[in-house]
Write a protein that holds these residues in place. Structure first.
Motif, mmCIF file in Angstrom:
data_model
loop_
_atom_site.group_PDB
_atom_site.id
_atom_site.type_symbol
_atom_site.label_atom_id
_atom_site.label_comp_id
_atom_site.label_asym_id
_atom_site.label_seq_id
_atom_site.Cartn_x
_atom_site.Cartn_y
_atom_site.Cartn_z
ATOM 1 N N LEU A 63 31.475 66.125 52.769
ATOM 2 C CA LEU A 63 32.808 65.553 52.894
ATOM 3 C C LEU A 63 32.702 64.038 52.865
ATOM 4 C CD1 LEU A 63 33.224 68.498 53.807
ATOM 5 C CD2 LEU A 63 34.797 67.660 55.539
ATOM 6 N N ASP A 64 33.282 63.448 51.825
ATOM 7 C CA ASP A 64 33.243 61.996 51.685
ATOM 8 C C ASP A 64 34.205 61.368 52.703
ATOM 9 O OD1 ASP A 64 32.534 59.517 50.722
ATOM 10 O OD2 ASP A 64 33.071 59.952 48.641
ATOM 11 N N GLN A 65 34.104 60.060 52.887
ATOM 12 C CA GLN A 65 34.903 59.392 53.907
ATOM 13 C C GLN A 65 36.391 59.392 53.593
ATOM 14 O OE1 GLN A 65 32.762 55.654 54.605
ATOM 15 N NE2 GLN A 65 31.829 56.639 56.389
ATOM 16 N N ASP A 66 36.756 59.587 52.323
ATOM 17 C CA ASP A 66 38.176 59.689 51.978
ATOM 18 C C ASP A 66 38.699 61.107 52.102
ATOM 19 O OD1 ASP A 66 37.089 60.991 49.783
ATOM 20 O OD2 ASP A 66 37.906 59.611 48.286
ATOM 21 N N GLY A 67 37.852 62.026 52.588
ATOM 22 C CA GLY A 67 38.258 63.413 52.784
ATOM 23 C C GLY A 67 37.951 64.332 51.621
ATOM 24 N N THR A 68 37.443 63.795 50.508
ATOM 25 C CA THR A 68 37.091 64.641 49.360
ATOM 26 C C THR A 68 36.013 65.637 49.769
ATOM 27 O OG1 THR A 68 37.601 62.847 47.824
ATOM 28 C CG2 THR A 68 36.235 64.659 46.987
ATOM 29 N N ILE A 69 36.233 66.899 49.403
ATOM 30 C CA ILE A 69 35.282 67.968 49.718
ATOM 31 C C ILE A 69 34.497 68.316 48.454
ATOM 32 C CG2 ILE A 69 35.003 70.365 50.486
ATOM 33 C CD1 ILE A 69 37.772 70.066 51.872
ATOM 34 N N TYR A 70 33.183 68.198 48.542
ATOM 35 C CA TYR A 70 32.303 68.612 47.456
ATOM 36 C C TYR A 70 31.524 69.836 47.900
ATOM 37 C CZ TYR A 70 32.997 63.881 45.562
ATOM 38 O OH TYR A 70 33.524 62.722 45.073
ATOM 39 N N GLN A 71 31.460 70.854 47.043
ATOM 40 C CA GLN A 71 30.517 71.944 47.278
ATOM 41 C C GLN A 71 29.242 71.594 46.533
ATOM 42 O OE1 GLN A 71 31.622 75.976 46.205
ATOM 43 N NE2 GLN A 71 29.704 76.791 47.030
#
Length: 200
Positions: A63-71
């Motif tokens: 989870l990036d600091q801007d809230g983006t979720i990567y699998q």
């Protein structure tokens, strides 16, 4: 509820698929828990760079600091994200005298690795979730200080919002008990401030 493909990839608008095969280490046939981490890195890209190294450690989501979720790994594959697990019965003060003696002997013979080997002879739920049966979620986040004085920064509000959503969806989809969701230091011998302020 999430749709998960046969490849173990989540199909949802909120999840970006960015799989790193180097962090996948064998089949994971059952999921008993979720472990929340922090990267110790300042950007997602620096973590992704480390995930490309042969034999790399990593987690299933970032989870990036801007809230983006990567699998970043398949939910059907093991990732090395937990390390040596603690003893569930010692942590909950529910060990029998025989188990206390066995745990002490395992620790005497190999310290944390010895205790981990002893714990891994048990089946869940007699032990905590480990690499072989848990999903790892990394939050991009640095720490300040050196050695034992390291203090991890708090996750951003966007990270916590994404973490709440992701964990709720994984719990429902994979039938995980909410009590089996942990910050990393609760299950392994890690910096006690890691993911301390994470909210789910």
């Amino acid at each position: 509820m999430l749709f998960i493909s046969k490849q173990g990839h989540v199909d949802h608008d909120r999840v970006r698929i960015r799989i790193f095969n180097a962090i996948e280490h064998g089949s994971m046939n059952v999921v008993h828990g979720i472990v929340v981490h922090q990267t110790g890195a300042s950007t997602a890209e620096s973590t992704f760079s480390s995930y490309q190294q042969k034999g790399a450690n990593g987690a299933h989501f970032l989870l990036d600091q801007d809230g983006t979720i990567y699998q970043t790994a398949s939910l059907t594959r093991v990732t090395y994200h937990v390390g040596n697990i603690k003893s569930r019965c010692l942590e909950t003060l529910q060990c029998s005298p025989v188990e206390i003696a066995a745990s002490r002997e395992a620790f005497r013979q190999g310290k944390y690795k010895g205790l981990n080997r002893h714990e891994m002879t048990k089946s869940w739920p007699d032990r905590l979730p480990s690499n072989i049966d848990s999903i790892g979620i990394e939050l991009v986040g640095m720490y300040r200080g050196e050695g034992k004085e390291q203090i991890y920064e708090d996750p951003t509000s966007e990270q916590n919002d994404s973490l709440k959503w992701l964990i709720a969806e994984l719990i429902e989809t994979l039938s995980i008990d909410k009590a089996e969701v942990y910050a990393h230091p609760a299950v392994s011998y890690k910096n006690p401030t890691e993911a301390k302020a994470a909210q789910w």
